[in-house]
Design a protein around this motif. Sequence first.
Motif, mmCIF file in Angstrom:
data_model
loop_
_atom_site.group_PDB
_atom_site.id
_atom_site.type_symbol
_atom_site.label_atom_id
_atom_site.label_comp_id
_atom_site.label_asym_id
_atom_site.label_seq_id
_atom_site.Cartn_x
_atom_site.Cartn_y
_atom_site.Cartn_z
ATOM 1 N N GLY A 264 44.978 38.392 45.070
ATOM 2 C CA GLY A 264 44.533 39.689 44.555
ATOM 3 C C GLY A 264 45.190 40.097 43.245
ATOM 4 O O GLY A 264 44.719 40.999 42.558
ATOM 5 N N TYR A 265 46.286 39.428 42.887
ATOM 6 C CA TYR A 265 47.036 39.851 41.694
ATOM 7 C C TYR A 265 46.253 39.540 40.416
ATOM 8 O O TYR A 265 46.176 40.353 39.497
ATOM 9 C CB TYR A 265 48.401 39.156 41.655
ATOM 10 C CG TYR A 265 49.398 39.848 40.753
ATOM 11 C CD1 TYR A 265 50.221 40.851 41.244
ATOM 12 C CD2 TYR A 265 49.509 39.490 39.413
ATOM 13 C CE1 TYR A 265 51.141 41.495 40.425
ATOM 14 C CE2 TYR A 265 50.428 40.130 38.578
ATOM 15 C CZ TYR A 265 51.239 41.115 39.086
ATOM 16 O OH TYR A 265 52.140 41.748 38.272
ATOM 17 N N ARG A 266 45.653 38.354 40.420
ATOM 18 C CA ARG A 266 44.905 37.947 39.226
ATOM 19 C C ARG A 266 43.758 38.918 38.922
ATOM 20 O O ARG A 266 43.544 39.303 37.759
ATOM 21 C CB ARG A 266 44.361 36.528 39.425
ATOM 22 C CG ARG A 266 43.698 35.999 38.175
ATOM 23 C CD ARG A 266 43.088 34.623 38.372
ATOM 24 N NE ARG A 266 42.461 34.228 37.113
ATOM 25 C CZ ARG A 266 42.861 33.207 36.357
ATOM 26 N NH1 ARG A 266 43.857 32.456 36.736
ATOM 27 N NH2 ARG A 266 42.252 32.940 35.221
ATOM 28 N N ALA A 267 43.078 39.350 39.996
ATOM 29 C CA ALA A 267 41.956 40.284 39.819
ATOM 30 C C ALA A 267 42.450 41.592 39.198
ATOM 31 O O ALA A 267 41.775 42.189 38.351
ATOM 32 C CB ALA A 267 41.285 40.553 41.162
ATOM 33 N N LYS A 268 43.628 42.035 39.626
ATOM 34 C CA LYS A 268 44.208 43.276 39.080
ATOM 35 C C LYS A 268 44.489 43.138 37.585
ATOM 36 O O LYS A 268 44.190 44.022 36.787
ATOM 37 C CB LYS A 268 45.536 43.583 39.796
ATOM 38 C CG LYS A 268 45.363 44.269 41.131
ATOM 39 C CD LYS A 268 45.019 45.734 40.916
ATOM 40 C CE LYS A 268 44.466 46.345 42.202
ATOM 41 N NZ LYS A 268 43.651 47.521 41.957
ATOM 42 N N GLU A 270 43.168 41.020 35.527
ATOM 43 C CA GLU A 270 41.895 40.906 34.793
ATOM 44 C C GLU A 270 41.241 42.274 34.594
ATOM 45 O O GLU A 270 40.703 42.565 33.533
ATOM 46 C CB GLU A 270 40.948 39.944 35.528
ATOM 47 C CG GLU A 270 41.345 38.480 35.304
ATOM 48 C CD GLU A 270 40.594 37.491 36.182
ATOM 49 O OE1 GLU A 270 40.578 36.299 35.832
ATOM 50 O OE2 GLU A 270 40.023 37.916 37.226
ATOM 51 N N GLU A 271 41.340 43.093 35.634
ATOM 52 C CA GLU A 271 40.755 44.439 35.560
ATOM 53 C C GLU A 271 41.478 45.266 34.480
ATOM 54 O O GLU A 271 40.845 45.949 33.677
ATOM 55 C CB GLU A 271 40.898 45.111 36.939
ATOM 56 C CG GLU A 271 40.393 46.546 36.978
ATOM 57 C CD GLU A 271 40.964 47.326 38.179
ATOM 58 O OE1 GLU A 271 41.245 46.702 39.222
ATOM 59 O OE2 GLU A 271 41.140 48.541 38.033
ATOM 60 N N ARG A 274 40.333 44.076 31.130
ATOM 61 C CA ARG A 274 38.971 44.572 30.819
ATOM 62 C C ARG A 274 39.029 46.027 30.356
ATOM 63 O O ARG A 274 38.408 46.408 29.368
ATOM 64 C CB ARG A 274 38.076 44.473 32.063
ATOM 65 C CG ARG A 274 37.351 43.152 32.217
ATOM 66 C CD ARG A 274 36.158 43.287 33.183
ATOM 67 N NE ARG A 274 36.513 43.890 34.466
ATOM 68 C CZ ARG A 274 37.065 43.208 35.487
ATOM 69 N NH1 ARG A 274 37.294 41.909 35.376
ATOM 70 N NH2 ARG A 274 37.353 43.822 36.618
#
Lengths: 286, 120
Positions: A264-268, A270-271, A274
């Motif tokens: 889940g860290y990578r998604a954070k 990336e968000e 963005r």
Amino acid sequence: MIIAVASGKGGTGKTTVAVNLAFVATPRPVQLLDCDVEEPNAHLFLGGQPIEKKEVSVMIPSVDEGKCSGCEECSNFCQFKALVVIGKTVLVFPELCHSCGGCRLVCPEQAITEVPRPIGVVETLQVRDDLTLIYGTLSIGVAMAPPLIREVKALASREVPLTIIDCPPGTSCPVVESVKGVDVILLVTEPTPFGLHDLTLAVDTIRTLGIPFGVVINKAGLNYSPLYDYLEKEKIPVLGEIPEDAAVAKAYAKGELPVYSVPGYRAKIEEIFRNLKALVNGLEKM
Amino acid sequence: MKIAITTTGNDLNSPLCERFGRTPRFIVYDTDSGSFEVFDNSVNLNAPQGAGLQTAQNIARQGVSCVITGHCGPKAFTVLQKAGIKVFLAQGSMTVKEAITAFNEGKLQEAQSPDVEGHW
């Protein structure tokens, strides 16, 4: 684009965010500049192939006592009191000198020349094909960080599309030097009274400098509402929240990168990136 | 012989100031005549850095042989040493007059090195 990752308080997670961002942000290649020259640590997480090492010096006065008339012009000129005249002896205190060269110019006897004083090194590591790290290390006993930070930034390539600067903590000269000329600042804070207090100082500094910025709340979940009240009142964009998670601390302690080891860290990250890009794009349209 | 004493006040009954670089004033006392003069040092009191060595330079200009103060850091000590001025340390609450008396009686110890770090 040049992004600075800063914070008022130390230990909020600047380096963690900067390093992880350096792996996932696009376009690539990316160069990461570790400007926290008093205690650089990004290289501990990244490693890589050393490609360059440069000694950095600043210029300080050297006085020819044979020519000195003891007029005290140099001492009177120096704003930092780096020269003291006793009779016809000029004492130079290199640690106070800011290398402006003014003493040499005002000396009517032309008794002053400038000599180099080593202050630290700048090293370049090729971490991956698409990631370069440039970092400065200030020598022990040297307190003059800005000239070394300037050198780290000067060695950065102008061709690389994305530059991420890991700043020193605080709001003083080293921070101002690090964020000078960047497109946007990502301020990392934590939901604690200390985090909020130092965030307000950082916000005041950045607003004075007129650089666009947004906030990342690291270690989120501590339920400290005054931080959120402050951000809302000041209309400061929140780019993302990274939850407090023991897995991140464990990864950090092992020198691992949470983007690869914590679910889940990578998604954070990336968000956050963005939202940061959207913030910059929004500013360009205005 | 002239001696300089760091002080917060304006006369011999004023307290000795234990801080050297950031002393608000210093008194230059002439041991032969018993006369004295007060010098303002407020510029250095408020200096961000380099206070000790500037105070030392100011004191050196007055042609004193000795300084009596509470503590002396490394840069100030270097300047005073270069100027040939001996540093005597007097601690505890003392007036300028008491410090001079103690000095005359040989009760004050001459500092052989700085006794505190910079920015003390």
